[in-house]
Design a protein around this motif. Structure first.
Motif, PDB file in Angstrom:
ATOM      1  N   PRO A   1       4.960  -6.123  -2.505  1.00 45.37           N
ATOM      2  CA  PRO A   1       5.515  -4.764  -2.515  1.00 45.37           C
ATOM      3  C   PRO A   1       7.026  -4.755  -2.732  1.00 45.37           C
ATOM      4  N   ASP A   2       7.751  -5.717  -2.147  1.00 39.42           N
ATOM      5  CA  ASP A   2       9.203  -5.754  -2.340  1.00 39.42           C
ATOM      6  C   ASP A   2       9.558  -6.035  -3.799  1.00 39.42           C
TER       7      ASP A   2
ATOM      8  N   ARG B   1      -3.372  -6.168  -2.442  1.00 41.81           N
ATOM      9  CA  ARG B   1      -1.938  -6.181  -2.765  1.00 41.81           C
ATOM     10  C   ARG B   1      -1.519  -4.890  -3.475  1.00 41.81           C
ATOM     11  N   ILE B   2      -2.401  -4.415  -4.363  1.00 50.15           N
ATOM     12  CA  ILE B   2      -2.069  -3.162  -5.075  1.00 50.15           C
ATOM     13  C   ILE B   2      -1.955  -2.011  -4.057  1.00 50.15           C
ATOM     14  N   GLU B   3      -2.853  -2.009  -3.072  1.00 43.65           N
ATOM     15  CA  GLU B   3      -2.811  -0.947  -2.050  1.00 43.65           C
ATOM     16  C   GLU B   3      -1.471  -0.990  -1.302  1.00 43.65           C
ATOM     17  N   GLN B   4      -1.016  -2.202  -0.995  1.00 42.25           N
ATOM     18  CA  GLN B   4       0.289  -2.318  -0.299  1.00 42.25           C
ATOM     19  C   GLN B   4       1.439  -1.869  -1.196  1.00 42.25           C
ATOM     20  N   ILE B   5       1.340  -2.180  -2.479  1.00 38.19           N
ATOM     21  CA  ILE B   5       2.395  -1.749  -3.411  1.00 38.19           C
ATOM     22  C   ILE B   5       2.453  -0.220  -3.455  1.00 38.19           C
ATOM     23  N   ILE B   6       1.277   0.406  -3.505  1.00 38.79           N
ATOM     24  CA  ILE B   6       1.249   1.880  -3.535  1.00 38.79           C
ATOM     25  C   ILE B   6       1.949   2.439  -2.303  1.00 38.79           C
TER      26      ILE B   6
ATOM     27  N   ILE C   1      -8.425   3.174  -3.505  1.00 41.74           N
ATOM     28  CA  ILE C   1      -7.245   2.770  -2.725  1.00 41.74           C
ATOM     29  C   ILE C   1      -6.033   3.656  -3.044  1.00 41.74           C
ATOM     30  N   GLY C   2      -6.260   4.703  -3.850  1.00 47.25           N
ATOM     31  CA  GLY C   2      -5.185   5.680  -4.073  1.00 47.25           C
ATOM     32  C   GLY C   2      -4.464   5.572  -5.399  1.00 47.25           C
ATOM     33  N   VAL C   3      -5.006   4.803  -6.359  1.00 45.01           N
ATOM     34  CA  VAL C   3      -4.351   4.736  -7.682  1.00 45.01           C
ATOM     35  C   VAL C   3      -4.643   6.053  -8.421  1.00 45.01           C
ATOM     36  N   THR C   4      -3.596   6.674  -8.953  1.00 43.54           N
ATOM     37  CA  THR C   4      -3.792   7.982  -9.598  1.00 43.54           C
ATOM     38  C   THR C   4      -3.776   7.911 -11.128  1.00 43.54           C
ATOM     39  N   ALA C   5      -3.446   6.746 -11.679  1.00 39.67           N
ATOM     40  CA  ALA C   5      -3.483   6.592 -13.144  1.00 39.67           C
ATOM     41  C   ALA C   5      -3.946   5.180 -13.475  1.00 39.67           C
TER      42      ALA C   5
END
Ligand code: FNR
Length: 342
Positions: A129-130, A169-174, A201-205
């Motif tokens: 995420p960082d 990891r993608i979820e944490q990045i979001i 997991i909340g990806v919108t695109a």
């Protein structure tokens, strides 16, 4: 091999390997409309990528970064041209510059020449995420693309071999980054379930990045002595993948890319349900073969021709184009029938 040399190799091999026509767009025909009740002047092709409003439904997909002066020149030219046509533009993977600040200039140029346009940062799903927030800050990005590229990594001799934990990891990045996250494939397509998991997991695109255009298995195989040919024809063709993506998503924007070579392909991607169409290889070739003027001509023609196609179909908006009738044949028809997608 250094990362910079690999980036330059990718450009050369992408140009040499070229684009195939296996994307499935040739299996789709529009139904002619003799009474479209439309006018080219009144076509409005603005659209949305998640929450972001876009004035052109065609965007320039992630390509270069790292690699020194040559990629800096390409990135600058693509971004300046994108700005003139109101197109969003993505940079290539920024991992090199996140790890080594001396690599930043090849990315920063994209924002420098295009201060107000929509720019997408780009990292792979191995990013923390960082790192994702750093990539966004580096170019004041409006969104970040997180790319999935399992097949490319497998074929790359020095590539990753462990693909566990990407969704987490993608979820944490979001959760961490302050801009929308676009998850994209890199030419092997996504199916209904992948898209549903990402939306979950909340990806919108979601850019399905389908098979049939630039082929990273072929590109990486060109750099190997013992080739992994089984991956050269591996993947979900773009047309089928857009339909898969749309049937797997409830509210996320599905973006169509992979083998989009002209306005007709872009129109078909949108008619299959995509809210925008991404182009990489064709744009790179236009610039490297014909320079800034050639790129300008290509982008001008793309936008004009898309308007003419929409006018002919009586589709005044992207939403109208998403609803025009289509005739599907060949492998795309077969694929969607087998998969129970209408
Ligand atoms: C790419 N692509 C890519 N994608 C990504 O997410 N990060 C990256 O760093 C790169 N790098 C890259 C370099 C070069 C030279 C090319 C041609 C492409 C993949 C690109 O965004 C796209 O998904 C594929 O190229 C398929 O689209 P086209 O080329 O068929 O329009």
């Amino acid at each position: 091999m250094s990362r910079a040399k690999r980036k330059l190799d990718h450009i050369d091999h992408a140009l040499a390997t070229g684009q195939s026509r296996d994307s499935g767009f040739d299996d789709i025909v529009f139904v002619h409309n003799s009474l479209p009740d439309s006018s080219v002047e009144e076509i409005d092709y603005s659209s949305k990528i998640g929450e972001l409003s876009i004035s052109s439904p065609i965007f320039i997909n992630a390509m270069t970064g790292g690699g020194g002066k040559k990629t800096e020149e390409i990135n600058g030219a693509l971004s300046a041209a994108a700005a003139r046509y109101g197109m969003a533009v993505a940079v290539g993977s920024q991992m090199a510059a996140v790890k080594d600040p001396s690599e930043r200039s090849t990315y920063e140029v994209v924002r420098k020449v295009n201060p107000k346009g929509l720019i997408f940062a780009n990292l792979g799903s191995e990013a923390t995420p960082d790192q994702a927030q750093q990539a966004v800050d580096m170019i004041e990005a409006d969104a970040i693309q997180i790319h999935l590229n399992v097949i490319q990594e497998l074929v790359m001799p020095e590539g990753d071999r462990d693909f566990t934990g990407a969704l987490g990891r993608i979820e944490q990045i979001i959760r961490k980054v302050d801009v929308p996250v676009i998850v994209k494939e890199t030419g092997f397509g996504m199916d209904t379930h992948t898209v549903a998991k990402l939306e979950g997991i909340g990806v919108t695109a979601i850019d399905i990045g389908g098979y049939g255009g630039t082929n990273f298995s072929r590109i990486e195989n060109a750099r190997r002595s013992r080739t992994l040919d089984m991956f050269n024809s591996w993947g979900i063709p773009s047309a089928a993948s857009i339909a898969e993506g749309c049937s797997g998503s409830e509210a996320a924007s599905i973006l169509g890319s992979g083998g989009i070579q002209n306005a007709l392909d872009a129109a078909k991607a949108i008619a299959l349900g995509a809210s925008a169409a991404g182009m990489a290889g064709t744009i790179l070739s236009a610039y490297t073969e014909k320079g800034e003027e050639g790129l300008e001509e290509e982008l001008k023609a793309l936008h004009l021709e898309l308007k003419w196609i929409m006018c002919a179909l009586g589709a005044a908006t992207v939403t109208d184009l998403q609803q025009v009738p289509l005739i599907l044949s060949g492998p795309t028809h077969h694929w969607l029938t087998e998969r129970g997608i209408s």
